[in-house]
Design a protein around this motif. Structure first.
Motif, mmCIF file in Angstrom:
data_model
loop_
_atom_site.group_PDB
_atom_site.id
_atom_site.type_symbol
_atom_site.label_atom_id
_atom_site.label_comp_id
_atom_site.label_asym_id
_atom_site.label_seq_id
_atom_site.Cartn_x
_atom_site.Cartn_y
_atom_site.Cartn_z
ATOM 1 N N UNK A 19 4.758 0.614 -14.411
ATOM 2 C CA UNK A 19 4.776 -0.333 -13.307
ATOM 3 C C UNK A 19 4.875 0.416 -11.980
ATOM 4 N N UNK A 20 4.412 -0.216 -10.931
ATOM 5 C CA UNK A 20 4.496 0.327 -9.575
ATOM 6 C C UNK A 20 5.354 -0.623 -8.754
ATOM 7 N N UNK A 21 6.397 -0.090 -8.116
ATOM 8 C CA UNK A 21 7.321 -0.897 -7.332
ATOM 9 C C UNK A 21 7.322 -0.369 -5.897
ATOM 10 N N UNK A 22 7.120 -1.271 -4.936
ATOM 11 C CA UNK A 22 7.151 -0.877 -3.530
ATOM 12 C C UNK A 22 7.883 -1.934 -2.719
ATOM 13 N N UNK A 23 8.428 -1.510 -1.599
ATOM 14 C CA UNK A 23 8.907 -2.433 -0.581
ATOM 15 C C UNK A 23 7.788 -2.630 0.422
ATOM 16 N N UNK A 24 7.477 -3.872 0.748
ATOM 17 C CA UNK A 24 6.542 -4.195 1.811
ATOM 18 C C UNK A 24 7.352 -4.729 2.979
ATOM 19 N N UNK A 25 7.324 -4.000 4.069
ATOM 20 C CA UNK A 25 8.141 -4.341 5.233
ATOM 21 C C UNK A 25 7.209 -4.627 6.407
ATOM 22 N N UNK A 26 7.203 -5.865 6.869
ATOM 23 C CA UNK A 26 6.405 -6.238 8.028
ATOM 24 C C UNK A 26 7.274 -6.153 9.277
ATOM 25 N N UNK A 27 6.755 -5.468 10.297
ATOM 26 C CA UNK A 27 7.520 -5.235 11.524
ATOM 27 C C UNK A 27 6.671 -5.574 12.735
ATOM 28 N N UNK A 28 7.334 -5.824 13.849
ATOM 29 C CA UNK A 28 6.629 -5.968 15.112
ATOM 30 C C UNK A 28 6.126 -4.597 15.548
ATOM 31 N N UNK A 29 4.891 -4.551 16.019
ATOM 32 C CA UNK A 29 4.299 -3.269 16.440
ATOM 33 C C UNK A 29 4.722 -2.949 17.866
ATOM 34 N N UNK A 30 5.934 -2.459 18.011
ATOM 35 C CA UNK A 30 6.427 -2.081 19.320
ATOM 36 C C UNK A 30 6.578 -0.564 19.397
ATOM 37 N N UNK A 31 7.146 -0.093 20.482
ATOM 38 C CA UNK A 31 7.271 1.355 20.672
ATOM 39 C C UNK A 31 8.117 1.997 19.579
ATOM 40 N N UNK A 32 9.150 1.298 19.102
ATOM 41 C CA UNK A 32 10.003 1.862 18.065
ATOM 42 C C UNK A 32 9.219 2.051 16.771
ATOM 43 N N UNK A 33 8.445 1.052 16.394
ATOM 44 C CA UNK A 33 7.660 1.162 15.165
ATOM 45 C C UNK A 33 6.619 2.269 15.283
#
Length: 226
Positions: free
Chosen positions: A174-188
């Motif tokens: 099996x393949x396990x991943x975290x999918x994390x959606x973020x705002x595309x700002x300067x920090x990201x």
């Protein structure tokens, strides 16, 4: 990795010079993530999961639930009780310093295939998607355009998912991943090389060309917009 002929939509990015994926500057320790996922997985029934990919070979448990503002745009997500079972994820997300819109822990069954599709996530767009491999079979690969991405467990990465992409897993694990959606700002954007989000006009033009090619040739890689 075995070479194979490119689909027409993959040929759009060949020779473009665009970086389509890259590792983040942060790292994760996979063992605690794996241990916590195993406990959460065992405690969560089918009613606590979402099933995707048509054949159910791709499922997820929501850790941070997305929300919508009055303007219809996504706002900072709300933690779910499942996040309490993965404190290592909470610490990782806090360490990113990003505005988290949603987070899911995804499982792809052995041999699972998430066929060609496209979305609006990219660091040159309003939102981006970060991937944190928890269990990463060596033969698992994500194709973004003509570029294969295969990052080991614990090495978070990001990509320009506005281009058609396909996720293939190895046949025996099996393949396990975290999918994390973020705002595309300067920090990201500070978490990745600038080359992953530069030349936005060219990216948008080539992504539109690739998507149009994919839609015109969808019989070669049946997929859908998600």
């Amino acid at each position: 990795m075995q070479l194979r002929p490119l689909h027409p939509w993959q040929q759009v990015t060949a020779g473009s010079g665009l970086m389509l994926h890259a590792p983040l500057t942060v790292r994760a320790t996979p063992i605690p993530l794996q241990r916590e996922f195993a406990a959460l997985d065992a405690a969560t029934g089918n009613e606590g999961r979402m099933f995707m990919a048509g054949d159910g070979s791709w499922s997820s448990i929501t850790l941070i639930e997305e929300g919508l503002g009055p303007d219809g745009l996504r706002i900072t997500g709300r933690p779910t009780p499942a996040l309490d079972g993965m404190p290592s994820v909470r610490a990782l997300l806090e360490g990113l310093g990003c505005r988290i819109l949603s987070c899911y822990v995804h499982r792809q069954e052995p041999g699972g295939l998430l066929r060609w599709h496209y979305d609006s996530a990219g660091l040159h767009r309003a939102e981006a998607r970060l991937i944190v491999p928890v269990i990463a079979p060596p033969a698992a690969v994500t194709w973004i355009g003509d570029s294969p991405a295969a990052y080991p467990a614990g090495l978070p990465w990001a990509a320009d998912f506005t281009f058609p992409h396909q996720v293939e897993n190895a046949p025996d694990e099996q393949r396990i991943v975290l999918l994390v959606d973020v705002a595309s700002d300067d920090r990201a954007r500070a978490l990745v090389p600038a080359a992953l989000y530069d030349q936005p006009a060219l990216r948008s033009a080539l992504a539109e060309q690739a998507v149009n090619s994919f839609l015109a040739n969808r019989d070669e890689g049946a997929g859908l917009k998600i």
